[in-house]
Design a protein around this motif. Sequence first.
Motif, short mmCIF file in Angstrom:
data_model
loop_
_atom_site.label_atom_id
_atom_site.label_comp_id
_atom_site.label_asym_id
_atom_site.label_seq_id
_atom_site.Cartn_x
_atom_site.Cartn_y
_atom_site.Cartn_z
N THR A 1 18.82 -1.63 7.52
CA THR A 1 18.23 -2.70 6.83
C THR A 1 16.70 -2.61 6.66
O THR A 1 15.96 -2.01 7.45
CB THR A 1 18.48 -4.12 7.30
N MET A 2 16.35 -3.11 5.66
CA MET A 2 14.51 -3.23 5.49
C MET A 2 14.23 -4.55 4.84
O MET A 2 14.97 -5.30 4.06
CB MET A 2 14.26 -2.10 4.47
N SER B 1 11.20 -0.09 13.20
CA SER B 1 9.99 0.42 12.95
C SER B 1 9.16 -0.79 11.94
O SER B 1 9.84 -0.97 11.09
CB SER B 1 9.79 1.77 12.23
N THR B 2 7.99 -0.93 12.27
CA THR B 2 7.37 -1.92 11.62
C THR B 2 6.24 -1.13 10.76
O THR B 2 5.47 -0.58 11.47
CB THR B 2 6.70 -3.14 12.36
N ALA C 1 1.18 -6.53 3.14
CA ALA C 1 2.59 -6.74 3.30
C ALA C 1 3.23 -6.22 4.62
O ALA C 1 2.59 -5.01 5.17
CB ALA C 1 3.43 -5.88 2.12
N GLU C 2 4.21 -6.65 5.29
CA GLU C 2 4.85 -6.12 6.28
C GLU C 2 6.57 -5.49 5.99
O GLU C 2 7.20 -6.72 5.20
CB GLU C 2 4.90 -7.09 7.64
N ILE C 3 6.64 -4.50 6.28
CA ILE C 3 8.05 -3.86 6.03
C ILE C 3 8.65 -3.42 7.26
O ILE C 3 8.01 -2.63 8.19
CB ILE C 3 7.91 -2.78 4.91
N VAL C 4 9.91 -4.04 7.80
CA VAL C 4 10.45 -3.84 9.10
C VAL C 4 11.79 -2.93 8.55
O VAL C 4 12.59 -3.46 7.89
CB VAL C 4 10.77 -4.93 9.69
N VAL D 1 12.25 -10.70 1.50
CA VAL D 1 14.11 -10.10 1.32
C VAL D 1 14.26 -9.25 2.34
O VAL D 1 13.57 -8.32 3.09
CB VAL D 1 14.05 -9.66 -0.06
N THR D 2 15.56 -9.22 2.70
CA THR D 2 15.95 -8.17 3.49
C THR D 2 17.00 -7.30 2.72
O THR D 2 18.05 -7.86 2.22
CB THR D 2 16.93 -8.65 4.81
#
Length: 202
Positions: free
Chosen positions: A58-59, A25-26, A48-51, A114-115
């Motif tokens: 993971t994020m 999910s993005t 910002a993009e958060i996946v 970062v992941t």
Amino acid sequence: MKRILTMLVLAAAALFAPAAMADISTFRSTMSGPSEVPPNPSPGYGVAEIVIDDVAHTMTMMIPFNDLLGGTTAAHIHCCVGTPLDPLGVAAPATETPTLSGFPLGVTSGVYNVTMNLLDPTTYSTAFLTANGGSAASAEAAFIAGILGNTAYLNIHTNLYPGGEIRGYLVNVAVIPEPSQWMMLSLGLFATGLAVRRARRK
């Protein structure tokens, strides 16, 4: 005729089902000073993009920011309060404190990429972890539920605005079919139309 229409519906469902059932999910956070609580006149901004991958746990965060008035002191994802349509309220940081590891400090512009491992207890603040069952797994469930419920926001703190200079809620990015998917669907509709036309002639 009914059989052809049924096949068309099933084909369309099969085409779009993978996107709907995706494990990735993005989310997007459009941050600004006026979006802070209380609002401020900062010209700073960031998109910002958060996946989140809930299978790999993971994020991945890509957080560009620009034109802040103060030097950065911290950045967090806060959860869970308010919504983008009713943004009043301040939530405690859900992610690690005092700031996200490696976030650039003392600057007015920059990029953070970062992941993070959502099953690592250090990903979360101690308060969030404790308030949500005490384990990384239970914290992850609460964290993802808060984001999906539009009650999580990202903000960047500076020395001029210790409570946050820019802020934006995490909003789910709508799944838009790839051009190749539209082409496949169009070809399917065209072929179905031809089949229906031939059946009528018979």
